[in-house]
Design a protein around this motif. Sequence first.
Motif, PDB file in Angstrom:
ATOM      1  N   ASP A 454       0.701  -1.279   0.107  1.00 50.23           N
ATOM      2  CA  ASP A 454      -0.092  -0.100   0.044  1.00 50.23           C
ATOM      3  C   ASP A 454       0.894   1.250   0.013  1.00 50.23           C
ATOM      4  OD1 ASP A 454      -2.571  -1.420   0.124  1.00 50.23           O
ATOM      5  OD2 ASP A 454      -2.222  -1.668   2.202  1.00 50.23           O
ATOM      6  N   ARG A 455       2.270   1.125   0.333  1.00 54.55           N
ATOM      7  CA  ARG A 455       3.119   2.291  -0.007  1.00 54.55           C
ATOM      8  C   ARG A 455       3.732   2.574  -1.091  1.00 54.55           C
ATOM      9  NH1 ARG A 455       7.296   1.488   3.523  1.00 54.55           N
ATOM     10  NH2 ARG A 455       7.855   3.716   3.314  1.00 54.55           N
ATOM     11  N   LEU A 456       3.519   1.625  -2.092  1.00 56.13           N
ATOM     12  CA  LEU A 456       4.235   1.631  -3.373  1.00 56.13           C
ATOM     13  C   LEU A 456       4.214   3.036  -4.044  1.00 56.13           C
ATOM     14  CD1 LEU A 456       4.068  -1.953  -4.739  1.00 56.13           C
ATOM     15  CD2 LEU A 456       5.982  -0.841  -3.964  1.00 56.13           C
ATOM     16  N   GLY A 457       3.056   3.572  -3.985  1.00 52.40           N
ATOM     17  CA  GLY A 457       2.802   4.751  -4.780  1.00 52.40           C
ATOM     18  C   GLY A 457       3.441   4.922  -6.198  1.00 52.40           C
ATOM     19  N   GLY A 459       6.540   4.905  -6.713  1.00 54.97           N
ATOM     20  CA  GLY A 459       8.190   4.149  -6.650  1.00 54.97           C
ATOM     21  C   GLY A 459       9.017   5.085  -6.091  1.00 54.97           C
ATOM     22  N   SER A 460       8.747   6.231  -5.532  1.00 52.73           N
ATOM     23  CA  SER A 460       9.765   7.266  -4.752  1.00 52.73           C
ATOM     24  C   SER A 460      10.002   6.401  -3.569  1.00 52.73           C
ATOM     25  CB  SER A 460       9.014   8.450  -4.613  1.00 52.73           C
ATOM     26  OG  SER A 460       8.624   9.055  -5.766  1.00 52.73           O
ATOM     27  N   VAL A 461       9.234   5.763  -3.169  1.00 50.12           N
ATOM     28  CA  VAL A 461       9.602   5.066  -1.727  1.00 50.12           C
ATOM     29  C   VAL A 461      10.760   4.235  -1.972  1.00 50.12           C
ATOM     30  CG1 VAL A 461       8.325   2.856  -2.397  1.00 50.12           C
ATOM     31  CG2 VAL A 461       8.834   3.672   0.167  1.00 50.12           C
ATOM     32  N   PHE A 462      11.352   3.758  -3.080  1.00 47.61           N
ATOM     33  CA  PHE A 462      12.648   2.847  -3.192  1.00 47.61           C
ATOM     34  C   PHE A 462      13.922   3.872  -3.440  1.00 47.61           C
ATOM     35  CE2 PHE A 462       9.299   0.290  -5.175  1.00 47.61           C
ATOM     36  CZ  PHE A 462       9.656  -0.841  -4.304  1.00 47.61           C
ATOM     37  N   LYS A 463      13.617   5.084  -3.162  1.00 52.72           N
ATOM     38  CA  LYS A 463      14.893   6.034  -3.402  1.00 52.72           C
ATOM     39  C   LYS A 463      16.030   5.812  -2.398  1.00 52.72           C
ATOM     40  CE  LYS A 463      12.759  10.011  -5.954  1.00 52.72           C
ATOM     41  NZ  LYS A 463      12.384  11.030  -6.009  1.00 52.72           N
ATOM     42  N   GLY A 464      15.557   5.700  -1.048  1.00 50.42           N
ATOM     43  CA  GLY A 464      16.332   5.299  -0.094  1.00 50.42           C
ATOM     44  C   GLY A 464      16.914   3.682  -0.064  1.00 50.42           C
ATOM     45  N   ILE A 465      16.385   2.860  -0.500  1.00 49.76           N
ATOM     46  CA  ILE A 465      16.567   1.650  -0.692  1.00 49.76           C
ATOM     47  C   ILE A 465      17.796   1.357  -1.761  1.00 49.76           C
ATOM     48  CG2 ILE A 465      16.075  -0.846  -1.457  1.00 49.76           C
ATOM     49  CD1 ILE A 465      12.996  -0.150  -0.189  1.00 49.76           C
ATOM     50  N   GLU A 466      17.314   2.127  -2.788  1.00 48.76           N
ATOM     51  CA  GLU A 466      18.700   2.119  -3.839  1.00 48.76           C
ATOM     52  C   GLU A 466      19.753   2.693  -3.415  1.00 48.76           C
ATOM     53  OE1 GLU A 466      20.769   3.425  -7.035  1.00 48.76           O
ATOM     54  OE2 GLU A 466      19.674   4.788  -5.904  1.00 48.76           O
ATOM     55  N   ALA A 467      19.796   3.878  -2.764  1.00 52.97           N
ATOM     56  CA  ALA A 467      20.773   4.613  -2.287  1.00 52.97           C
ATOM     57  C   ALA A 467      21.675   3.912  -1.318  1.00 52.97           C
ATOM     58  CB  ALA A 467      20.415   6.068  -1.642  1.00 52.97           C
ATOM     59  N   ALA A 468      20.874   3.108  -0.508  1.00 49.11           N
ATOM     60  CA  ALA A 468      21.754   2.236   0.756  1.00 49.11           C
ATOM     61  C   ALA A 468      22.286   1.010  -0.043  1.00 49.11           C
ATOM     62  CB  ALA A 468      20.870   2.002   1.939  1.00 49.11           C
TER      63      ALA A 468
END
Length: 587
Positions: A454-457, A459-468
């Motif tokens: 429900d938080r996918l929106g 896809g901006s939610v993945f920015k922190g995951i990709e950076a880390a």
Amino acid sequence: MSALQSAEETVPEETSAPAPRPFRRPWTVWSAWTRRWRERYPAAARTLSVAVTVLAAVLVVAALVMPDTVVRLGPAEFLRIPAEAVIGAAVLLALPRRPRVAVAAATGVLLGATTVLNALDMGFDQYLGRKFNVILDWSLLTDAESYLEDSLGRGATLAAVAAVIALVLLVFTLLALAVVRLSNLLARHPGTATRGTLVAGVVWITCSSLGLQIGGVPIASDSTATALKAQARRVSDTLRDEAEFRKVARVDAFGNTPAGQLVPDLRGKDVVFTFIESYGRSAIEDPVMAPGVDRTLDVRTRALAKAGYHAKSGWLTSATYGGSSWLGHSTTMSGLWISNQQRYRTVMASDHMSLTDAFKKTGAFDTVGVMPGVQKGWPEQKWYGLDKVYNAFQLGYQGPKFSWSTMPDQYALQQYQERVHSKRPADGRSRMSLLILTSSHQPWAPIPKMVDWDRLGDGSVFKGIEAAGNKSADVIADTTKSREEYGKSIQYSVTALTEWLQRYGTENTVLVFLGDHQPIARVSGNHASRDVPVSVVAKDPRMLDKIADWGWTDGLRPAHDAPVWKMSSFRDRFLTAYGSTPHPKKG
């Protein structure tokens, strides 16, 4: 006397301009300079001359005995006597000066070309499990450049491409100069050279006759001649295969089957075919990757069973290895063995029925493709029989790329749910979907992580995951790390797909998912099979009863001894299992 007169009297007489210095060619200047240097430092000049000659000999011999696979690289391979050197020396000794220099230079260029082809063979063997095809494979170099750009960035890719081009030119130049230098040495000492050539020839014949070896490697070598013959045979086979395969592609066991007799047992079902990038047998059986992947498969099997789904799994032998995923996709869907680009082009231009097109021909199914890896025009849509295709730019993704992968699989599946699966087709028709998931594409860094659906929106939610996540360059350079991260990427893709099914699937959902090929040799090993897992998942027990006689393993993890079929056999077996009646079309 006036000041003006004084000034006029002191003006110097006009003199003629100095004569221009004659133009001297750079090579003439260089020759003069080196001659003066040799005269001034004779001992150093002799030492340098010997060193350069030895280096030239080493380069030529190394090029002549260079293997065409990484696994054969070793000291013993370079301690061999090349037959080509013995024959070349004999030919050069017999030629006058000008023809000798010309032949020597041409020989060096040919040797440079052979060296480059050997290097390409090594690379293709490591990444695609086969040798380089001089007719078909040049276009794949562009794909390799795109992959590097996605993995390492444009700057690093441009630097790498420039370095490769410079290295290739250097190889050609150095080998041409080396052969010319050695030919000049032979000409200056004809007696010694003739005796040496005869001795080398006798030694080569003796070693070849007796089968003498160093570390299991024959001392007598004819590697270059063998490589050239192999390339010529590959070209001949390619040209012959083109004509033969056209005939094969015109034959189709279901080519004339009436629409009403195609997949009648799947009418009313929501059929989803999904390819998981690089999902191969190694993920399930390799000691490094298997523990995590097998645990995920078992956990997801139990979770699906709790939701009312059951699965059967087996193995397919892919037509490709390490890459060229489209060959695996088209082989599965066509029922033809599409192992190279030429065959692929032939099939795409034909009317040979794909498995997906069979659903379209029934008139009872809408057909949709979700292709997050497609970033340009895709004319293959027509052959696949897809009414609508969503590419990388049509899924609304605003998050970061994960190396080559344009978006995480979970996001692509959510978009499929929102744009396709949740909307029922018009006129009471069913739907067939083709999904290509890309998160497990090399270099397996960074890897997405599952987030709340429900938080996918956007896809901006993945920015922190990709950076880390891990950096691509760090994983590419580390074989152990590559294997570990590859396993994690498969776990992610399988989890995303099966969670989507668990969350959004219905009584009528039939999911077929499989790998397109094994990962590259650096991950799967130099002697890995070409097998990939394939699973059929459904809530309706009748769907699995249809394939009960296939002998597949219950659950998402196929047993080691589960049946292994050629990937090209899947289309006809699947069509037959779900009620299709063969009506052959003959070429």
